[in-house]
Scaffold this motif. Structure first.
Motif, PDB file in Angstrom:
ATOM      1  N   UNK A   1     -31.682 -46.638 102.525  1.00  0.00           N
ATOM      2  CA  UNK A   1     -31.097 -45.302 102.464  1.00  0.00           C
ATOM      3  C   UNK A   1     -31.738 -44.382 103.501  1.00  0.00           C
ATOM      4  N   UNK A   2     -33.038 -44.538 103.731  1.00  0.00           N
ATOM      5  CA  UNK A   2     -33.710 -43.718 104.739  1.00  0.00           C
ATOM      6  C   UNK A   2     -33.233 -44.071 106.151  1.00  0.00           C
ATOM      7  N   UNK A   3     -33.015 -45.365 106.406  1.00  0.00           N
ATOM      8  CA  UNK A   3     -32.480 -45.771 107.709  1.00  0.00           C
ATOM      9  C   UNK A   3     -31.095 -45.158 107.936  1.00  0.00           C
ATOM     10  N   UNK A   4     -30.268 -45.190 106.912  1.00  0.00           N
ATOM     11  CA  UNK A   4     -28.925 -44.628 107.026  1.00  0.00           C
ATOM     12  C   UNK A   4     -29.001 -43.120 107.293  1.00  0.00           C
ATOM     13  N   UNK A   5     -29.928 -42.443 106.646  1.00  0.00           N
ATOM     14  CA  UNK A   5     -30.093 -41.007 106.855  1.00  0.00           C
ATOM     15  C   UNK A   5     -30.442 -40.712 108.310  1.00  0.00           C
ATOM     16  N   UNK A   6     -31.328 -41.518 108.887  1.00  0.00           N
ATOM     17  CA  UNK A   6     -31.680 -41.341 110.294  1.00  0.00           C
ATOM     18  C   UNK A   6     -30.476 -41.647 111.181  1.00  0.00           C
ATOM     19  N   UNK A   7     -29.720 -42.683 110.832  1.00  0.00           N
ATOM     20  CA  UNK A   7     -28.528 -43.014 111.608  1.00  0.00           C
ATOM     21  C   UNK A   7     -27.541 -41.866 111.635  1.00  0.00           C
ATOM     22  N   UNK A   8     -27.402 -41.165 110.514  1.00  0.00           N
ATOM     23  CA  UNK A   8     -26.479 -40.039 110.458  1.00  0.00           C
ATOM     24  C   UNK A   8     -26.958 -38.879 111.320  1.00  0.00           C
ATOM     25  N   UNK A   9     -28.272 -38.676 111.380  1.00  0.00           N
ATOM     26  CA  UNK A   9     -28.819 -37.642 112.269  1.00  0.00           C
ATOM     27  C   UNK A   9     -28.436 -37.948 113.714  1.00  0.00           C
ATOM     28  N   UNK A  10     -28.599 -39.215 114.110  1.00  0.00           N
ATOM     29  CA  UNK A  10     -28.280 -39.608 115.485  1.00  0.00           C
ATOM     30  C   UNK A  10     -26.784 -39.462 115.765  1.00  0.00           C
ATOM     31  N   UNK A  11     -25.950 -39.806 114.791  1.00  0.00           N
ATOM     32  CA  UNK A  11     -24.505 -39.703 115.001  1.00  0.00           C
ATOM     33  C   UNK A  11     -24.050 -38.260 115.158  1.00  0.00           C
ATOM     34  N   UNK A  12     -24.771 -37.347 114.545  1.00  0.00           N
ATOM     35  CA  UNK A  12     -24.436 -35.934 114.692  1.00  0.00           C
ATOM     36  C   UNK A  12     -24.716 -35.414 116.103  1.00  0.00           C
TER      37      UNK A  12
END
Length: 266
Positions: free
Chosen positions: A196-207
């Motif tokens: 879940x933490x990896x996904x959260x970081x991925x979403x930051x990058x996608x933004x």
């Protein structure tokens, strides 16, 4: 480069985002050609692998590139000790044996190459092989699938409307956070909280896409980071190695992502 995959006992790991499996099965039952569109690393190829496995059909995958010619797809005569012999290309081979032929990133191929698929993608389902003066009628089980990333489209690199309108299409995107975390867990065995933490970081990058990044972090890169963590690499180092360094050399973007890593993995 082409690869032929025969059906294995174990299904490729795939988690559906909606009703794409049922829709694909309907398209295959009607023998309709399929187009899959979406950003890099969002699961397009894995979806096709899974559907070929589910249908019990061999899968011929072709990685398209700008140097690929029609002969690379259809076939050519080669010289050997006995003279010349014909060798089928991957498209011809798939049409003969009734495989699913998957042209990955088809827009990378030249327009004069992709026109060879036209007769295979309408009611004719034929492949003219001019060099052999042969018209190949596709096996009843044959299906053609193409994919590409619309984010990289340009006026010089896009499919012709006459090609696009021969396919039914799926729009793929990155999964929602909960599903993407389950995918990371299923692919790597990483603990759910860390996924879940990896996904959260991925979403930051996608933004940051369109604000310094051409493309966001793919699900594939999340899986890579998780695999590194499973090898004992610290979360911060794994994220930098798999999710920061590959996607940007811009110092400001890297600093932003490093700050996000520190905040998430604090």
């Amino acid at each position: 480069m082409a690869e032929l995959h025969m059906r294995s006992e174990q299904a490729p790991h795939y988690q559906s985002q909606g009703n794409e499996v049922e829709l694909y099965l309907a398209a295959y039952a009607a023998r309709l050609p399929v187009m899959v569109k979406g950003p890099t690393g969002c699961g397009k190829s894995r979806f096709i692998e899974y559907m070929a496995w589910k249908l019990g059909k061999p899968l011929m995958t072709v990685a398209c590139n700008e140097d690929m010619t029609a002969s690379d797809l259809v076939g050519r005569y080669l010289l050997d000790a006995q003279g010349s012999r014909w060798v089928d290309g991957p498209l011809t081979q798939a049409a003969r044996i009734g495989a699913v032929c998957y042209l990955d990133e088809v827009v990378e191929a030249r327009a004069d190459t992709t026109v060879v698929i036209h007769a295979l993608t309408d009611h004719r389902r034929t492949l003219p092989i001019d060099k052999k003066a042969e018209t190949l009628h596709a096996h009843p089980d044959f299906q053609l699938v193409i994919s590409y990333n619309p984010g990289y489209q340009s006026l010089m690199k896009d499919l012709k409307p006459s090609t696009k309108q021969r396919f039914v299409a799926f729009d793929f995107d990155y999964p929602d956070a909960a599903l993407e975390a389950r995918i990371v867990v299923g692919e790597t065995g990483l603990e759910a909280a860390q996924a879940a933490q990896l996904v959260k970081l991925g979403q930051v990058a996608r933004n940051l896409k369109g604000h310094g990044l051409v493309e966001g972090v793919s699900t594939r890169l999340l899986v890579y980071a998780a695999q590194l963590m499973r090898q004992g690499v610290s979360p911060a180092a794994a994220c930098r190695m798999a999710m920061v360094c590959p996607i940007t050399d811009d110092a400001d973007i890297r600093q932003t992502l490093d700050a996000a890593i520190q905040a998430i993995w604090a």
